[in-house]
Design a protein around this motif. Structure first.
Motif, PDB file in Angstrom:
ATOM      1  N   UNK A  17      -9.533   7.846  -7.853  1.00 32.61           N
ATOM      2  CA  UNK A  17      -8.585   7.976  -6.738  1.00 32.61           C
ATOM      3  C   UNK A  17      -7.248   7.337  -7.115  1.00 32.61           C
ATOM      4  N   UNK A  18      -7.311   6.176  -7.701  1.00 33.88           N
ATOM      5  CA  UNK A  18      -6.100   5.453  -8.099  1.00 33.88           C
ATOM      6  C   UNK A  18      -5.263   6.287  -9.064  1.00 33.88           C
ATOM      7  N   UNK A  19      -5.908   6.968  -9.982  1.00 32.07           N
ATOM      8  CA  UNK A  19      -5.221   7.730 -11.022  1.00 32.07           C
ATOM      9  C   UNK A  19      -4.729   9.080 -10.522  1.00 32.07           C
ATOM     10  N   UNK A  47      -4.267   6.458   0.242  1.00 33.40           N
ATOM     11  CA  UNK A  47      -4.442   5.455   1.277  1.00 33.40           C
ATOM     12  C   UNK A  47      -4.071   4.073   0.745  1.00 33.40           C
ATOM     13  N   UNK A  48      -3.706   3.183   1.638  1.00 34.41           N
ATOM     14  CA  UNK A  48      -3.387   1.813   1.257  1.00 34.41           C
ATOM     15  C   UNK A  48      -4.625   1.115   0.708  1.00 34.41           C
ATOM     16  N   UNK A  94       3.424   2.951   3.254  1.00 36.13           N
ATOM     17  CA  UNK A  94       3.745   2.313   4.530  1.00 36.13           C
ATOM     18  C   UNK A  94       3.764   3.307   5.685  1.00 36.13           C
ATOM     19  N   UNK A  95       4.005   4.583   5.379  1.00 41.87           N
ATOM     20  CA  UNK A  95       4.004   5.604   6.417  1.00 41.87           C
ATOM     21  C   UNK A  95       2.598   5.888   6.955  1.00 41.87           C
ATOM     22  N   UNK A  96       1.591   5.375   6.249  1.00 44.74           N
ATOM     23  CA  UNK A  96       0.202   5.652   6.638  1.00 44.74           C
ATOM     24  C   UNK A  96      -0.372   4.586   7.567  1.00 44.74           C
ATOM     25  N   UNK A  97       0.345   3.460   7.732  1.00 51.12           N
ATOM     26  CA  UNK A  97      -0.220   2.329   8.475  1.00 51.12           C
ATOM     27  C   UNK A  97       0.790   1.771   9.466  1.00 51.12           C
ATOM     28  N   UNK A 134      -8.453  -2.486  -1.871  1.00 49.39           N
ATOM     29  CA  UNK A 134      -9.815  -2.484  -2.432  1.00 49.39           C
ATOM     30  C   UNK A 134      -9.786  -2.584  -3.948  1.00 49.39           C
ATOM     31  N   UNK A 135      -8.764  -1.981  -4.557  1.00 48.44           N
ATOM     32  CA  UNK A 135      -8.644  -2.060  -6.012  1.00 48.44           C
ATOM     33  C   UNK A 135      -8.504  -3.500  -6.477  1.00 48.44           C
TER      34      UNK A 135
END
Length: 453
Positions: free
Chosen positions: A67-69, A75-76, A121-124, A81-82
């Motif tokens: 997901x990170x890659x 998601x934040x 930031x637009x997600x939270x 979590x990473x």
């Protein structure tokens, strides 16, 4: 794992019905990607999130990394979590190489979060700031870099974070700043002046953060402020001699730089180094440019040291007039009284000491000064016994001093013991028609009515 199996089945159905070409979010700028890649992204999020909930960070790593890659703005939680996953893997790494690889990935998590910060930031609702993320990165850099630690890199990150966040800095970042700045000082003596400035700024922000903290966080911010102070005190830099050696040679070249001069004055006042030549020189130069209560007081001390008492008092008068803070005003009044005491102008010294008490009723040292003024000129009558009654007034002031200010108790008791030997004997008082409980008006400039104990 029931949720994972159900989600996998759903993904399979969606794969069978979608006609959209697969494309990763990192490639097309979308949140999850498209087609097969979006389904795999969502599946990986579900899988690694379940593993994180059970602290199974080893199995969480691979789906998280995908997901990170592939979907950096999914998601934040990819980043929060990473950090949890990689911290745990660093702690459990079998050797330095494995630990170093995970550490590099941890730093990359912060770098990528900064890169996509606006989209994330637009997600939270609660938005992260750039400074807070840099501060978190610096914190993890300090504690997980091991032998790769570079004090300058850590310092620059923390300086950037605190300059951005100021009193909104996380409590641990304030502590980290003084920790790293003190390490930098140990490695480089030329960092001393900057270290002192770092302390002043960090201490100010820590104090403001403590005042603004909710009640359930007061303790952690109080501890942070105490730790900031401890790093400074234990550094060895907090001495008047050091300040003189740092600032002394620079006053002349900065005599027209009012901000620099103010900094010197504030630092030296804070650390009670007002007898140093650098303080005097900075105060006089600053006063010529922009007169303030602090610069006026500095000039007052300067001319006191030169023995020019009238000029000293004129500057303290300016400081008293300009100062709005009652505690500082009290200090300036006390200083003026002390100058006049030295000049043997006892009556005028008493007036300033009383002004100090008016501004700060708990100024125990001002009461002590008045007692010493009385003891220095006790004679006001032709009768020696009456003159000795002055020492009752002296002792009364000393008792008052320790009652309003417990910090002066030791000095007050010492002086009470010394001056008690000068009070008149009972038989001498008897011949004057006086006894315990009688009142005596002490004449002259003292003008006190006392009750014989």
């Amino acid at each position: 794992m029931m949720k994972i199996r159900m989600f996998t089945a759903l993904c399979a159905i969606m794969l069978g019905t979608t006609a959209v070409l697969a494309q990763k979010g990192v490639e097309d700028g979308s949140r999850f990607g498209h087609g097969e890649d979006s389904i795999r992204c969502l599946q990986n999020i579900s899988v690694y999130t379940e593993y994180v909930k059970t602290n199974n960070f080893k199995d969480a790593y691979t789906p998280w990394k995908a997901v990170f890659t592939e979907a950096p703005t999914a998601q934040v939680g990819t980043y929060t979590n990473g950090v949890k996953i990689l911290r745990a893997l660093i702690a459990s790494a079998k050797d330095a190489t494995e630990q170093g690889n995970y550490f590099s990935e941890l730093m990359a998590v912060y770098d990528q979060r900064l890169k996509y910060l606006d989209q994330l930031n637009n997600l939270v609702k609660t938005k992260a700031t750039k400074g807070s993320v840099i501060g978190l990165k610096a914190h993890d850099y300090i504690y997980f870099s091991g032998k790769a630690f570079d004090v300058n890199e850590a310092y620059n990150m923390l300086k950037t974070a605190i300059d951005m966040e100021k009193e909104n800095s996380d409590y641990f970042i304030l502590q980290d700043m003084m920790d790293v700045s003190s390490r930098k000082l140990k490695a480089d003596e030329t960092h001393k002046e900057t270290f002192i400035q770092d302390y002043l700024i960090t201490s100010e922000y820590a104090e403001k953060a403590l005042k603004a903290a909710p009640e359930n966080q007061k303790n952690i911010y109080k501890t942070a402020k105490d730790n900031v102070d401890a790093y400074f005190i234990n550094s060895g830099a907090a001495t008047c001699e050091n300040l003189q050696s740092i600032y002394g040679p620079k006053i002349e070249e900065n005599k027209n730089n009012i901000e620099y001069l103010k900094q010197v004055i504030n630092v030296m006042q804070l650390l009670k180094c007002t007898n140093e030549d650098a303080y005097f020189a900075a105060s006089e130069a600053a006063h010529a440019i922009e007169p303030t209560a602090g610069s006026a007081a500095g000039c007052g001390f300067l001319y006191y040291k030169k023995g020019e008492y009238d000029k000293s008092i004129s500057y303290f008068d300016q400081a008293i007039e300009m100062e709005n803070d009652l505690m500082k005003k009290s200090e300036y009044c006390y200083s003026a009284a002390a100058v006049l005491f030295t000049a043997k102008q006892y009556s005028k010294a008493k007036q300033y000491a009383n002004k100090a008490i008016e501004a700060n009723p708990n100024s125990g040292k001002s009461y002590i000064l008045i007692a010493q003024l009385y003891a220095s000129a006790p004679n006001w009558d032709s009768d020696p016994t009456m003159n000795k009654c002055t020492y009752f007034a002296v002792i009364s002031k000393l008792q008052r001093a320790k009652s309003v200010d417990p910090s002066v108790t030791e000095e007050a008791n010492r002086l009470i013991s010394a001056y008690s030997a000068h009070t008149p004997k009972t038989e001498d008082l008897f011949f004057l028609g006086l006894k315990s409980g009688s009142t005596v008006k002490i004449g002259g400039w003292i003008g006190e009515t006392i009750t014989i104990p």
